[in-house]
Write a protein that holds these residues in place. Structure first.
Motif, PDB file in Angstrom:
ATOM      1  N   LYS A   1      25.222  12.378  83.595  1.00 61.96           N
ATOM      2  CA  LYS A   1      24.219  12.139  84.706  1.00 61.96           C
ATOM      3  C   LYS A   1      22.810  12.064  83.779  1.00 61.96           C
ATOM      4  CE  LYS A   1      22.436  11.698  88.660  1.00 61.96           C
ATOM      5  NZ  LYS A   1      22.687  10.464  89.740  1.00 61.96           N
ATOM      6  N   TYR A   2      22.387  12.699  83.277  1.00 64.46           N
ATOM      7  CA  TYR A   2      21.416  12.806  82.310  1.00 64.46           C
ATOM      8  C   TYR A   2      21.040  11.261  81.720  1.00 64.46           C
ATOM      9  CZ  TYR A   2      17.934  13.713  78.454  1.00 64.46           C
ATOM     10  OH  TYR A   2      16.799  13.476  77.716  1.00 64.46           O
ATOM     11  N   ILE A   3      22.068  10.868  80.964  1.00 61.19           N
ATOM     12  CA  ILE A   3      22.385   9.739  80.421  1.00 61.19           C
ATOM     13  C   ILE A   3      22.016   8.495  80.999  1.00 61.19           C
ATOM     14  CG2 ILE A   3      23.743   8.061  78.696  1.00 61.19           C
ATOM     15  CD1 ILE A   3      24.780  10.956  77.607  1.00 61.19           C
ATOM     16  N   ASP A   4      22.710   8.443  82.137  1.00 67.31           N
ATOM     17  CA  ASP A   4      22.868   7.338  83.251  1.00 67.31           C
ATOM     18  C   ASP A   4      21.305   7.326  83.638  1.00 67.31           C
ATOM     19  OD1 ASP A   4      24.090   5.423  84.935  1.00 67.31           O
ATOM     20  OD2 ASP A   4      23.723   6.568  86.576  1.00 67.31           O
ATOM     21  N   LYS A   5      20.918   8.553  83.751  1.00 71.11           N
ATOM     22  CA  LYS A   5      19.386   8.252  84.653  1.00 71.11           C
ATOM     23  C   LYS A   5      18.339   7.763  83.769  1.00 71.11           C
ATOM     24  CE  LYS A   5      15.941  11.629  86.575  1.00 71.11           C
ATOM     25  NZ  LYS A   5      14.918  11.332  85.401  1.00 71.11           N
ATOM     26  N   ASN A   6      18.544   7.947  82.213  1.00 67.16           N
ATOM     27  CA  ASN A   6      17.639   7.711  81.380  1.00 67.16           C
ATOM     28  C   ASN A   6      17.904   6.676  80.206  1.00 67.16           C
ATOM     29  OD1 ASN A   6      15.494   9.675  81.543  1.00 67.16           O
ATOM     30  ND2 ASN A   6      17.150  11.054  81.506  1.00 67.16           N
ATOM     31  N   GLU A   7      18.886   5.454  80.841  1.00 64.80           N
ATOM     32  CA  GLU A   7      19.308   4.346  79.975  1.00 64.80           C
ATOM     33  C   GLU A   7      18.185   3.921  79.225  1.00 64.80           C
ATOM     34  OE1 GLU A   7      22.068   3.010  79.199  1.00 64.80           O
ATOM     35  OE2 GLU A   7      23.593   4.097  80.486  1.00 64.80           O
ATOM     36  N   LYS A   8      17.125   3.446  79.698  1.00 68.37           N
ATOM     37  CA  LYS A   8      15.822   2.777  79.262  1.00 68.37           C
ATOM     38  C   LYS A   8      15.343   3.525  78.092  1.00 68.37           C
ATOM     39  CE  LYS A   8      14.729  -0.128  83.155  1.00 68.37           C
ATOM     40  NZ  LYS A   8      13.914  -0.602  84.187  1.00 68.37           N
ATOM     41  N   LEU A   9      15.284   4.867  78.372  1.00 67.37           N
ATOM     42  CA  LEU A   9      14.700   5.791  77.345  1.00 67.37           C
ATOM     43  C   LEU A   9      15.351   5.836  75.968  1.00 67.37           C
ATOM     44  CD1 LEU A   9      12.612   7.937  76.322  1.00 67.37           C
ATOM     45  CD2 LEU A   9      14.314   9.719  77.407  1.00 67.37           C
ATOM     46  N   PHE A  10      16.676   5.870  76.211  1.00 65.35           N
ATOM     47  CA  PHE A  10      17.561   5.857  75.077  1.00 65.35           C
ATOM     48  C   PHE A  10      17.386   4.470  74.251  1.00 65.35           C
ATOM     49  CE2 PHE A  10      19.598   9.534  77.148  1.00 65.35           C
ATOM     50  CZ  PHE A  10      19.913  10.300  75.982  1.00 65.35           C
ATOM     51  N   ALA A  11      17.281   3.468  74.963  1.00 61.75           N
ATOM     52  CA  ALA A  11      17.259   2.146  74.393  1.00 61.75           C
ATOM     53  C   ALA A  11      15.848   2.036  73.732  1.00 61.75           C
ATOM     54  CB  ALA A  11      17.373   1.026  75.325  1.00 61.75           C
ATOM     55  N   ALA A  12      14.852   2.761  74.350  1.00 62.62           N
ATOM     56  CA  ALA A  12      13.354   2.654  73.712  1.00 62.62           C
ATOM     57  C   ALA A  12      13.182   3.432  72.411  1.00 62.62           C
ATOM     58  CB  ALA A  12      12.494   2.975  74.731  1.00 62.62           C
ATOM     59  N   LEU A  13      13.887   4.716  72.385  1.00 60.00           N
ATOM     60  CA  LEU A  13      13.967   5.440  71.254  1.00 60.00           C
ATOM     61  C   LEU A  13      14.740   4.940  70.238  1.00 60.00           C
ATOM     62  CD1 LEU A  13      14.351   9.134  72.952  1.00 60.00           C
ATOM     63  CD2 LEU A  13      12.362   8.227  71.615  1.00 60.00           C
ATOM     64  N   ALA A  14      16.003   4.206  70.514  1.00 67.09           N
ATOM     65  CA  ALA A  14      16.785   3.559  69.440  1.00 67.09           C
ATOM     66  C   ALA A  14      15.863   2.411  68.842  1.00 67.09           C
ATOM     67  CB  ALA A  14      17.899   3.122  70.160  1.00 67.09           C
ATOM     68  N   ASN A  15      15.086   1.870  69.595  1.00 69.03           N
ATOM     69  CA  ASN A  15      14.010   0.733  68.973  1.00 69.03           C
ATOM     70  C   ASN A  15      13.215   1.357  68.078  1.00 69.03           C
ATOM     71  OD1 ASN A  15      13.406  -2.156  69.347  1.00 69.03           O
ATOM     72  ND2 ASN A  15      11.562  -1.405  70.004  1.00 69.03           N
ATOM     73  N   LYS A  16      12.705   2.441  68.409  1.00 66.65           N
ATOM     74  CA  LYS A  16      11.671   3.264  67.693  1.00 66.65           C
ATOM     75  C   LYS A  16      12.153   3.735  66.175  1.00 66.65           C
ATOM     76  CE  LYS A  16       8.384   5.411  65.728  1.00 66.65           C
ATOM     77  NZ  LYS A  16       7.369   4.838  65.001  1.00 66.65           N
TER      78      LYS A  16
END
Length: 380
Positions: free
Chosen positions: A323-338
């Protein structure tokens, strides 16, 4: 506004929590899946310059830094491999955490359930980790690793470090000794005794007893040995946090001393973690913790798979992580980008991070929403 081009020292951190390490691994796997979009051939640990860990997090970090036989600069195991080893090792620990052993502990015929030798056997014989890893020295890690334990004799944290191992061969300990020292939490495991090359006796307990995160101990040390300033760090911290310690304390006075000890350790390791994290974010601007807050009643140290309640709580915890991951899909993508050194909008990333904090208040509902969580665990 975008990140400047100056290269940061990328630090990866894994907190402890015994079997809750599976949550750390699930979170890391999600971040890894985002990084794979940039380079499918690059392993998760290769994006970081150093890794630090405490307690069960040291098992995860150590697995990731074991070198390949073909290329000592490449990892032998993927994050997914380490996830499988972790669950296999957890099952091995659970098999020893029997009612009989607890009874012997209760009546004083045992001081602990497992010796450090028992743990080492489980770590390297009951998982798929290559036996050569048992004799791996800290200096051979593919990136510097810094493991935190509690030095009993001197009442202080101890850092088992690749940096120090390369500087002083007498401190080039086996990786298994560093892990054993960092996970030796009483009364589950005995204290860990290690004899150095100059015959110094090192006696340690679980580092999680004195620090909820390895970063408070390791960051000043890493800064010193790498000649890095506060502004030169980029930090990813992975773990879990409890938020309802009040429920534990309500029954504390009526508990048996062994249960009191267990709950006291859980509280002391976790209750200050949010405060520490907020302080780290204030000092280290590019600090990002990836962890979810989970009710304490589903955060057992070990899960008995023969008990339906334990299995149910374990599945709830996995579902909460999803659920935490599902809620924060965009954060994970942005951190991976960084992490992959791509341009990143600072304000956007900070806003995503500020909105990412998640407390799994109703794990029963979350489990029902993510009904495939148990299946995911079986696949691991």
């Amino acid at each position: 506004m975008f990140w400047n081009s100056k290269k940061k020292l990328k630090v990866l951190a894994f907190s402890g929590g015994t079997q809750k390490g599976i949550v750390s691994l699930i979170i890391a796997l999600k971040l890894d899946s985002e990084l794979k979009k940039y380079n499918p051939e690059k392993e998760f640990i290769e994006y970081f310059d150093t890794v630090t860990a405490v307690s069960s997090g040291s098992i995860i970090a150590s697995c990731l830094v074991i070198p390949s036989d073909e290329n000592p600069k490449k990892p032998r195991y993927s994050l997914y491999d380490c996830c499988k080893f972790f669950t296999q090792g957890s099952d091995g620990l659970n098999s020893k955490n029997t009612t009989w052993n607890k009874f012997l502990l209760f009546i004083g015929l045992k001081d602990y359930i497992l010796s450090s030798q028992d743990f080492e056997k489980i770590l390297f014989q009951e998982t798929g980790i290559n036996k050569n890893a048992a004799n791996l020295k800290l200096s051979k890690a593919i990136i510097p690793i810094n493991i935190i334990s509690y030095d009993i004799e001197n009442d202080t944290p101890r850092i088992w470090s690749t940096y120090e191992a390369k500087h002083d061969p007498k401190k080039d300990f086996y990786l298994k000794d560093a892990i054993g020292a960092s996970v030796s939490i009483p009364p589950l495991l005995s204290k860990k005794t290690t004899i150095s090359e100059d015959q110094e006796k090192l006696i340690d307990y679980d580092g999680g007893i004195i620090t909820p995160s390895p970063l408070f101990i390791s960051l000043p040390y890493i800064s010193k040995v790498s000649n890095t300033t506060i502004n030169d760090f980029f930090i990813i911290s992975i773990g879990t946090t409890i938020t309802d310690a009040k429920k534990i304390l309500e029954n504390f006075d009526n508990q048996h001393v062994l249960l009191q000890a267990k709950d006291f350790i859980n509280i002391s390791r976790q209750i200050t973690k949010p405060v520490f994290d907020d302080f780290l974010k204030y000092v280290y601007k590019e600090f990002y913790k990836l962890d979810l807050k989970v009710p304490s009643e589903i955060q057992h140290s070990l899960y008995n798979k023969n008990k339906s309640k334990d299995v149910d709580n374990y599945n709830k915890m996995i579902a909460c992580a999803m659920k935490y991951i599902d809620k924060n899909e965009k954060l994970f993508a942005a951190l991976a980008n960084k992490i992959a050194d791509k341009k990143q909008d600072v304000k956007k990333l900070e806003k995503l991070y500020d909105d990412s904090h998640f407390y799994c208040e109703n794990p029963e509902e979350v489990l029902s929403e993510f009904s495939d969580a148990p299946a995911m665990h079986r696949d691991l």
